[in-house]
Design an enzyme around this catalytic site. Sequence first.
Site, PDB file in Angstrom:
ATOM      1  N   HIS A 168      -9.046  -0.643  -9.179  1.00 49.12           N
ATOM      2  CA  HIS A 168      -7.684  -0.598  -8.647  1.00 49.12           C
ATOM      3  C   HIS A 168      -7.265   0.859  -8.418  1.00 49.12           C
ATOM      4  O   HIS A 168      -6.498   1.170  -7.516  1.00 49.12           O
ATOM      5  CB  HIS A 168      -6.751  -1.298  -9.651  1.00 49.12           C
ATOM      6  CG  HIS A 168      -5.338  -1.397  -9.183  1.00 49.12           C
ATOM      7  ND1 HIS A 168      -4.995  -1.857  -7.934  1.00 49.12           N
ATOM      8  CD2 HIS A 168      -4.155  -1.087  -9.794  1.00 49.12           C
ATOM      9  CE1 HIS A 168      -3.670  -1.834  -7.800  1.00 49.12           C
ATOM     10  NE2 HIS A 168      -3.151  -1.361  -8.911  1.00 49.12           N
ATOM     11  N   HIS A 181       2.788 -11.468  -5.520  1.00 50.73           N
ATOM     12  CA  HIS A 181       1.527 -12.029  -5.038  1.00 50.73           C
ATOM     13  C   HIS A 181       1.328 -13.444  -5.581  1.00 50.73           C
ATOM     14  O   HIS A 181       1.819 -13.774  -6.663  1.00 50.73           O
ATOM     15  CB  HIS A 181       0.350 -11.141  -5.468  1.00 50.73           C
ATOM     16  CG  HIS A 181       0.403  -9.765  -4.863  1.00 50.73           C
ATOM     17  ND1 HIS A 181       1.152  -8.755  -5.424  1.00 50.73           N
ATOM     18  CD2 HIS A 181      -0.181  -9.247  -3.762  1.00 50.73           C
ATOM     19  CE1 HIS A 181       1.030  -7.671  -4.668  1.00 50.73           C
ATOM     20  NE2 HIS A 181       0.228  -7.942  -3.659  1.00 50.73           N
ATOM     21  N   ASN A 184     -10.944   0.575   0.569  1.00 51.06           N
ATOM     22  CA  ASN A 184     -12.277   0.587  -0.060  1.00 51.06           C
ATOM     23  C   ASN A 184     -13.213  -0.255   0.785  1.00 51.06           C
ATOM     24  O   ASN A 184     -12.756  -1.102   1.548  1.00 51.06           O
ATOM     25  CB  ASN A 184     -12.198  -0.015  -1.476  1.00 51.06           C
ATOM     26  CG  ASN A 184     -11.610  -1.415  -1.464  1.00 51.06           C
ATOM     27  OD1 ASN A 184     -10.390  -1.590  -1.345  1.00 51.06           O
ATOM     28  ND2 ASN A 184     -12.464  -2.403  -1.556  1.00 51.06           N
ATOM     29  N   ALA A 199      -2.824  -3.337   1.632  1.00 59.35           N
ATOM     30  CA  ALA A 199      -4.065  -2.631   1.330  1.00 59.35           C
ATOM     31  C   ALA A 199      -5.173  -3.683   1.368  1.00 59.35           C
ATOM     32  O   ALA A 199      -4.965  -4.815   0.934  1.00 59.35           O
ATOM     33  CB  ALA A 199      -3.990  -2.021  -0.062  1.00 59.35           C
ATOM     34  N   HIS A 255       6.593  -3.014 -11.880  1.00 56.15           N
ATOM     35  CA  HIS A 255       6.775  -3.289 -10.447  1.00 56.15           C
ATOM     36  C   HIS A 255       8.216  -3.696 -10.202  1.00 56.15           C
ATOM     37  O   HIS A 255       8.547  -4.876 -10.224  1.00 56.15           O
ATOM     38  CB  HIS A 255       5.872  -4.455  -9.994  1.00 56.15           C
ATOM     39  CG  HIS A 255       4.531  -4.023  -9.550  1.00 56.15           C
ATOM     40  ND1 HIS A 255       3.857  -4.627  -8.513  1.00 56.15           N
ATOM     41  CD2 HIS A 255       3.721  -3.045  -9.992  1.00 56.15           C
ATOM     42  CE1 HIS A 255       2.694  -4.036  -8.350  1.00 56.15           C
ATOM     43  NE2 HIS A 255       2.582  -3.076  -9.236  1.00 56.15           N
ATOM     44  N   MET A 315      -5.158  -9.784  -0.925  1.00 53.70           N
ATOM     45  CA  MET A 315      -4.593 -10.857  -1.760  1.00 53.70           C
ATOM     46  C   MET A 315      -3.126 -11.115  -1.423  1.00 53.70           C
ATOM     47  O   MET A 315      -2.375 -11.592  -2.270  1.00 53.70           O
ATOM     48  CB  MET A 315      -4.712 -10.465  -3.241  1.00 53.70           C
ATOM     49  CG  MET A 315      -6.105 -10.115  -3.697  1.00 53.70           C
ATOM     50  SD  MET A 315      -6.088  -9.461  -5.375  1.00 53.70           S
ATOM     51  CE  MET A 315      -7.767  -8.809  -5.500  1.00 53.70           C
ATOM     52  N   SER A 316      -2.716 -10.795  -0.203  1.00 53.44           N
ATOM     53  CA  SER A 316      -1.281 -10.920   0.102  1.00 53.44           C
ATOM     54  C   SER A 316      -1.071 -11.370   1.541  1.00 53.44           C
ATOM     55  O   SER A 316      -1.985 -11.857   2.192  1.00 53.44           O
ATOM     56  CB  SER A 316      -0.606  -9.555  -0.114  1.00 53.44           C
ATOM     57  OG  SER A 316      -1.040  -8.627   0.842  1.00 53.44           O
ATOM     58  N   TYR A 347      -1.250 -14.674  -6.913  1.00 58.77           N
ATOM     59  CA  TYR A 347      -1.974 -14.705  -8.200  1.00 58.77           C
ATOM     60  C   TYR A 347      -1.045 -14.524  -9.401  1.00 58.77           C
ATOM     61  O   TYR A 347      -1.438 -14.760 -10.536  1.00 58.77           O
ATOM     62  CB  TYR A 347      -3.112 -13.663  -8.235  1.00 58.77           C
ATOM     63  CG  TYR A 347      -2.684 -12.222  -8.045  1.00 58.77           C
ATOM     64  CD1 TYR A 347      -1.999 -11.513  -9.025  1.00 58.77           C
ATOM     65  CD2 TYR A 347      -2.977 -11.552  -6.861  1.00 58.77           C
ATOM     66  CE1 TYR A 347      -1.603 -10.207  -8.840  1.00 58.77           C
ATOM     67  CE2 TYR A 347      -2.591 -10.243  -6.656  1.00 58.77           C
ATOM     68  CZ  TYR A 347      -1.905  -9.576  -7.644  1.00 58.77           C
ATOM     69  OH  TYR A 347      -1.510  -8.286  -7.448  1.00 58.77           O
ATOM     70  N   GLU A 348       0.204 -14.111  -9.145  1.00 59.26           N
ATOM     71  CA  GLU A 348       1.134 -13.956 -10.264  1.00 59.26           C
ATOM     72  C   GLU A 348       1.607 -15.305 -10.803  1.00 59.26           C
ATOM     73  O   GLU A 348       2.177 -15.359 -11.888  1.00 59.26           O
ATOM     74  CB  GLU A 348       2.324 -13.086  -9.852  1.00 59.26           C
ATOM     75  CG  GLU A 348       1.896 -11.643  -9.592  1.00 59.26           C
ATOM     76  CD  GLU A 348       3.051 -10.744  -9.206  1.00 59.26           C
ATOM     77  OE1 GLU A 348       3.989 -10.609 -10.010  1.00 59.26           O
ATOM     78  OE2 GLU A 348       3.025 -10.182  -8.106  1.00 59.26           O
ATOM     79  N   SER A 360       0.803  -1.224   0.000  1.00 62.33           N
ATOM     80  CA  SER A 360       0.000   0.000   0.000  1.00 62.33           C
ATOM     81  C   SER A 360       0.838   1.277   0.000  1.00 62.33           C
ATOM     82  O   SER A 360       0.581   2.190   0.773  1.00 62.33           O
ATOM     83  CB  SER A 360      -0.968   0.018   1.186  1.00 62.33           C
ATOM     84  OG  SER A 360      -0.303   0.236   2.409  1.00 62.33           O
TER      85      SER A 360
HETATM   86  N1  HPA Z   1     -10.380  -7.091  -2.144  1.00 64.88           N
HETATM   87  C1  HPA Z   1      -9.188  -7.732  -2.281  1.00 64.88           C
HETATM   88  N2  HPA Z   1      -8.023  -7.108  -2.227  1.00 64.88           N
HETATM   89  C2  HPA Z   1      -8.024  -5.786  -2.001  1.00 64.88           C
HETATM   90  C3  HPA Z   1      -9.213  -5.066  -1.839  1.00 64.88           C
HETATM   91  C4  HPA Z   1     -10.448  -5.753  -1.917  1.00 64.88           C
HETATM   92  O1  HPA Z   1     -11.556  -5.183  -1.787  1.00 64.88           O
HETATM   93  N3  HPA Z   1      -8.859  -3.768  -1.627  1.00 64.88           N
HETATM   94  C5  HPA Z   1      -7.485  -3.726  -1.651  1.00 64.88           C
HETATM   95  N4  HPA Z   1      -6.987  -4.938  -1.867  1.00 64.88           N
END
Ligand code: HPA
Length: 287
Positions: A257, A93, A245, A123, A71, A221-222, A95-96, A40
């Site tokens: 994003h 991550h 969010n 985040a 990145h 996701m981390s 998912y990569e 983040s």
């Molecule tokens: N979901 C998954 N990963 C995230 C989110 C979310 O709402 N916000 C920031 N990373």
Amino acid sequence: MSMLNPHLPSPSLDEQVREATAAIKARVDINPELGLILGSGLGFLADHFEDVVSIPYQEIPHFPLSTIVGHEGSLVIGTLDGVRCVCMKGRVHYYEGYPMARLAFPVYVMRGLGIHTLLVTNAAGGVNPDFNVGDVMVIEDHLNLLGDNPLRGPNLDHFGPRFPDMSYGYQRELMSLWDKEAESLGLSLRRGVYAAMLGPSYETPAEIRMLHRMGADAVGMSTVPEVIIANHCGIRVTGLSLITNKAAGILDQPLTHEEVKEAAEQAKASLAPLVRQVISQLGEESP
Ligand code: HPA
């Protein structure tokens, strides 16, 4: 004599950790005591390090490289407010596409460099309906919903046991430290459970309702793979989620994003002094 197993990586994970650790030690004099994995947008804290050595991940044998264009990643070693730190600037991550053991491998390397504590930030979406954008949550515990575990495969016995305890995955004393330092800065923090989902698609509203019922307060996701490895090898862990969010379906609008990045950017100014103040308390010689 060891038998070669064609299903396992060669050289073994153990040898990979040793090679990576040796390559780093050959380039730095500092023995770090604190590891930082800062998501983040907090990676910039490494720019404040003194006596800094920055090593691009490509120059460290076996280090996982981000597949996301733009990145960059480097391991930054130096001191921050007198505390000897090693910071992963840029993280990979699940998912990569890397196997999870490979993804969390840098944590073993940090252990090899000498860290006793790991600080993670990320985040996250707010699953708890009381959470607002910009809130900061001290991670009390996690739900590993990634469908995998970084310890799957041969156990590295000299790092830790086959079946490590996760009852104190996040250290309680360090949770209180966040509260104490936040209070001195006039900030109030949330506490809660972080659920790790695979991504990279954001969750559906039904998944968020499920996560809420399961006891999650935030979703991302981390973090979870690294925290499991840290617990395996006896590193104490503390972590923060920045709520960027409200999770999917809480508001009747799509997630992007861009809003996640923007909220992270806006939180920097208040989050950085807090994280720095906590770091200053985490060294061996800290008060
Ligand atoms: N979901 C998954 N990963 C995230 C989110 C979310 O709402 N916000 C920031 N990373």
